[in-house]
Design a protein around this motif. Structure first.
Motif, PDB file in Angstrom:
ATOM      1  N   GLN A  82      98.478 -31.240 -31.767  1.00 29.62           N
ATOM      2  CA  GLN A  82      97.769 -30.332 -32.670  1.00 29.62           C
ATOM      3  C   GLN A  82      97.617 -28.979 -32.001  1.00 29.62           C
ATOM      4  O   GLN A  82      97.242 -28.914 -30.828  1.00 29.62           O
ATOM      5  CB  GLN A  82      96.364 -30.881 -32.997  1.00 29.62           C
ATOM      6  CG  GLN A  82      95.596 -30.039 -33.988  1.00 29.62           C
ATOM      7  CD  GLN A  82      96.212 -30.088 -35.385  1.00 29.62           C
ATOM      8  OE1 GLN A  82      96.410 -31.155 -35.942  1.00 29.62           O
ATOM      9  NE2 GLN A  82      96.525 -28.926 -35.931  1.00 29.62           N
ATOM     10  N   ASP A 104      98.632 -13.276 -38.289  1.00 29.19           N
ATOM     11  CA  ASP A 104      99.420 -14.198 -39.110  1.00 29.19           C
ATOM     12  C   ASP A 104     100.821 -14.402 -38.542  1.00 29.19           C
ATOM     13  O   ASP A 104     101.432 -15.455 -38.774  1.00 29.19           O
ATOM     14  CB  ASP A 104      99.530 -13.688 -40.553  1.00 29.19           C
ATOM     15  CG  ASP A 104      98.326 -14.040 -41.396  1.00 29.19           C
ATOM     16  OD1 ASP A 104      97.517 -14.892 -40.974  1.00 29.19           O
ATOM     17  OD2 ASP A 104      98.191 -13.452 -42.497  1.00 29.19           O
ATOM     18  N   SER A 107     100.295 -17.273 -36.185  1.00 29.75           N
ATOM     19  CA  SER A 107      99.945 -18.469 -36.943  1.00 29.75           C
ATOM     20  C   SER A 107     101.155 -19.022 -37.684  1.00 29.75           C
ATOM     21  O   SER A 107     101.391 -20.233 -37.695  1.00 29.75           O
ATOM     22  CB  SER A 107      98.823 -18.152 -37.935  1.00 29.75           C
ATOM     23  OG  SER A 107      97.626 -17.863 -37.244  1.00 29.75           O
ATOM     24  N   GLY A 108     101.918 -18.145 -38.294  1.00 31.73           N
ATOM     25  CA  GLY A 108     103.107 -18.578 -39.021  1.00 31.73           C
ATOM     26  C   GLY A 108     104.125 -19.246 -38.122  1.00 31.73           C
ATOM     27  O   GLY A 108     104.758 -20.230 -38.514  1.00 31.73           O
ATOM     28  N   PHE A 111     103.077 -22.846 -37.360  1.00 35.33           N
ATOM     29  CA  PHE A 111     103.335 -23.719 -38.497  1.00 35.33           C
ATOM     30  C   PHE A 111     104.835 -23.977 -38.644  1.00 35.33           C
ATOM     31  O   PHE A 111     105.266 -25.090 -38.925  1.00 35.33           O
ATOM     32  CB  PHE A 111     102.748 -23.142 -39.780  1.00 35.33           C
ATOM     33  CG  PHE A 111     102.969 -24.017 -40.969  1.00 35.33           C
ATOM     34  CD1 PHE A 111     102.316 -25.239 -41.077  1.00 35.33           C
ATOM     35  CD2 PHE A 111     103.836 -23.648 -41.973  1.00 35.33           C
ATOM     36  CE1 PHE A 111     102.532 -26.070 -42.169  1.00 35.33           C
ATOM     37  CE2 PHE A 111     104.062 -24.472 -43.069  1.00 35.33           C
ATOM     38  CZ  PHE A 111     103.407 -25.679 -43.169  1.00 35.33           C
ATOM     39  N   GLU A 112     105.640 -22.940 -38.435  1.00 36.80           N
ATOM     40  CA  GLU A 112     107.099 -23.076 -38.525  1.00 36.80           C
ATOM     41  C   GLU A 112     107.627 -24.079 -37.498  1.00 36.80           C
ATOM     42  O   GLU A 112     108.470 -24.916 -37.812  1.00 36.80           O
ATOM     43  CB  GLU A 112     107.731 -21.705 -38.283  1.00 36.80           C
ATOM     44  CG  GLU A 112     109.209 -21.619 -38.477  1.00 36.80           C
ATOM     45  CD  GLU A 112     109.734 -20.206 -38.229  1.00 36.80           C
ATOM     46  OE1 GLU A 112     110.910 -20.097 -37.858  1.00 36.80           O
ATOM     47  OE2 GLU A 112     108.979 -19.233 -38.388  1.00 36.80           O
ATOM     48  N   ASP A 116     102.558 -29.297 -40.108  1.00 39.30           N
ATOM     49  CA  ASP A 116     101.106 -29.434 -40.266  1.00 39.30           C
ATOM     50  C   ASP A 116     100.361 -29.487 -38.941  1.00 39.30           C
ATOM     51  O   ASP A 116      99.196 -29.085 -38.860  1.00 39.30           O
ATOM     52  CB  ASP A 116     100.764 -30.674 -41.102  1.00 39.30           C
ATOM     53  CG  ASP A 116     101.016 -30.448 -42.585  1.00 39.30           C
ATOM     54  OD1 ASP A 116     101.046 -29.273 -43.016  1.00 39.30           O
ATOM     55  OD2 ASP A 116     101.192 -31.444 -43.313  1.00 39.30           O
ATOM     56  N   GLY A 118     100.811 -27.602 -36.623  1.00 37.45           N
ATOM     57  CA  GLY A 118     100.616 -26.209 -36.242  1.00 37.45           C
ATOM     58  C   GLY A 118      99.458 -25.514 -36.930  1.00 37.45           C
ATOM     59  O   GLY A 118      99.090 -24.398 -36.573  1.00 37.45           O
ATOM     60  N   ARG A 119      98.854 -26.171 -37.917  1.00 39.48           N
ATOM     61  CA  ARG A 119      97.680 -25.567 -38.588  1.00 39.48           C
ATOM     62  C   ARG A 119      96.503 -25.606 -37.613  1.00 39.48           C
ATOM     63  O   ARG A 119      96.284 -26.617 -36.950  1.00 39.48           O
ATOM     64  CB  ARG A 119      97.349 -26.304 -39.869  1.00 39.48           C
ATOM     65  CG  ARG A 119      98.445 -26.166 -40.905  1.00 39.48           C
ATOM     66  CD  ARG A 119      97.950 -26.508 -42.288  1.00 39.48           C
ATOM     67  NE  ARG A 119      99.027 -26.492 -43.251  1.00 39.48           N
ATOM     68  CZ  ARG A 119      99.486 -25.398 -43.846  1.00 39.48           C
ATOM     69  NH1 ARG A 119      98.968 -24.230 -43.558  1.00 39.48           N
ATOM     70  NH2 ARG A 119     100.462 -25.470 -44.722  1.00 39.48           N
ATOM     71  N   HIS A 120      95.722 -24.526 -37.593  1.00 40.60           N
ATOM     72  CA  HIS A 120      94.722 -24.375 -36.539  1.00 40.60           C
ATOM     73  C   HIS A 120      93.530 -23.550 -37.008  1.00 40.60           C
ATOM     74  O   HIS A 120      93.613 -22.843 -38.012  1.00 40.60           O
ATOM     75  CB  HIS A 120      95.364 -23.671 -35.339  1.00 40.60           C
ATOM     76  CG  HIS A 120      96.060 -22.404 -35.732  1.00 40.60           C
ATOM     77  ND1 HIS A 120      97.407 -22.397 -36.070  1.00 40.60           N
ATOM     78  CD2 HIS A 120      95.627 -21.141 -35.886  1.00 40.60           C
ATOM     79  CE1 HIS A 120      97.753 -21.163 -36.403  1.00 40.60           C
ATOM     80  NE2 HIS A 120      96.698 -20.376 -36.307  1.00 40.60           N
ATOM     81  N   ARG A 122      91.151 -20.289 -36.211  1.00 39.02           N
ATOM     82  CA  ARG A 122      91.624 -19.015 -35.695  1.00 39.02           C
ATOM     83  C   ARG A 122      90.552 -17.938 -35.763  1.00 39.02           C
ATOM     84  O   ARG A 122      89.707 -17.937 -36.644  1.00 39.02           O
ATOM     85  CB  ARG A 122      92.828 -18.561 -36.514  1.00 39.02           C
ATOM     86  CG  ARG A 122      93.461 -17.310 -35.955  1.00 39.02           C
ATOM     87  CD  ARG A 122      94.626 -16.883 -36.770  1.00 39.02           C
ATOM     88  NE  ARG A 122      94.179 -16.003 -37.843  1.00 39.02           N
ATOM     89  CZ  ARG A 122      94.987 -15.480 -38.732  1.00 39.02           C
ATOM     90  NH1 ARG A 122      96.274 -15.755 -38.713  1.00 39.02           N
ATOM     91  NH2 ARG A 122      94.527 -14.684 -39.667  1.00 39.02           N
TER      92      ARG A 122
END
Length: 146
Positions: A82, A104, A107-108, A111-112, A116, A118-120, A122
């Motif tokens: 995670q 972003d 963050s992007g 996720f790339e 999922d 990679g969602r965090h 922030r």
């Protein structure tokens, strides 16, 4: 990552008395990463003045790649369970309020790379100055499962 067209940079050598990443239990804490190539900041300036939001977003993404390299220096990236927290610092011109759009980019990327996982959580923080005149700095905490 190569399947995504991404290549990790070399881990940037510290510019002070710290290490790029530290593992503590099942967490890896990454020191703030600024956009560097060959140990030097690639561009300096303030976002909203000398640096556009679009360019800063790309620099944020570059910082995230550097953070992945730092993580990979202490654990296998396949062990990331995670992305827990991302903190983005943006050297901001007077009145600039789009720090979240800049961060972003990082963050992007997470996720790339991780989907999922990679969602965090922030934070995106505007600051007057960053080390070495960098326009953006990203720090990361990830959880690993071994």
């Amino acid at each position: 990552m190569s399947s995504l067209g991404l290549a990790l940079p070399d881990v940037s050598p510290p510019k002070g008395a710290y290490v790029p990443a530290v593992r503590s239990g099942n967490l890896v804490f990454v020191s703030g990463q600024v956009p560097m190539v060959g140990g030097e900041v690639v561009v300096t300036g303030k976002v909203g003045a000398e640096i556009t939001v679009e360019d800063a977003r790309a620099l944020s993404r570059q910082c995230a790649l550097a953070a992945l390299a730092a993580i990979g220096s202490v654990v296998d990236l396949d062990d990331v369970a995670q992305v827990v927290k991302v903190v983005g610092f943006v050297a901001s011109a007077q009145g600039f309020v789009d720090q979240a759009k800049v961060v972003d980019g990082a963050s992007g990327l997470f996720f790339e790379v991780f989907g999922d996982v990679g969602r965090h959580a922030r934070s995106a923080v505007g600051v007057a100055e960053l080390p070495l005149g960098a326009p953006v700095e990203i720090e990361v905490v990830v959880q690993v499962d071994r």
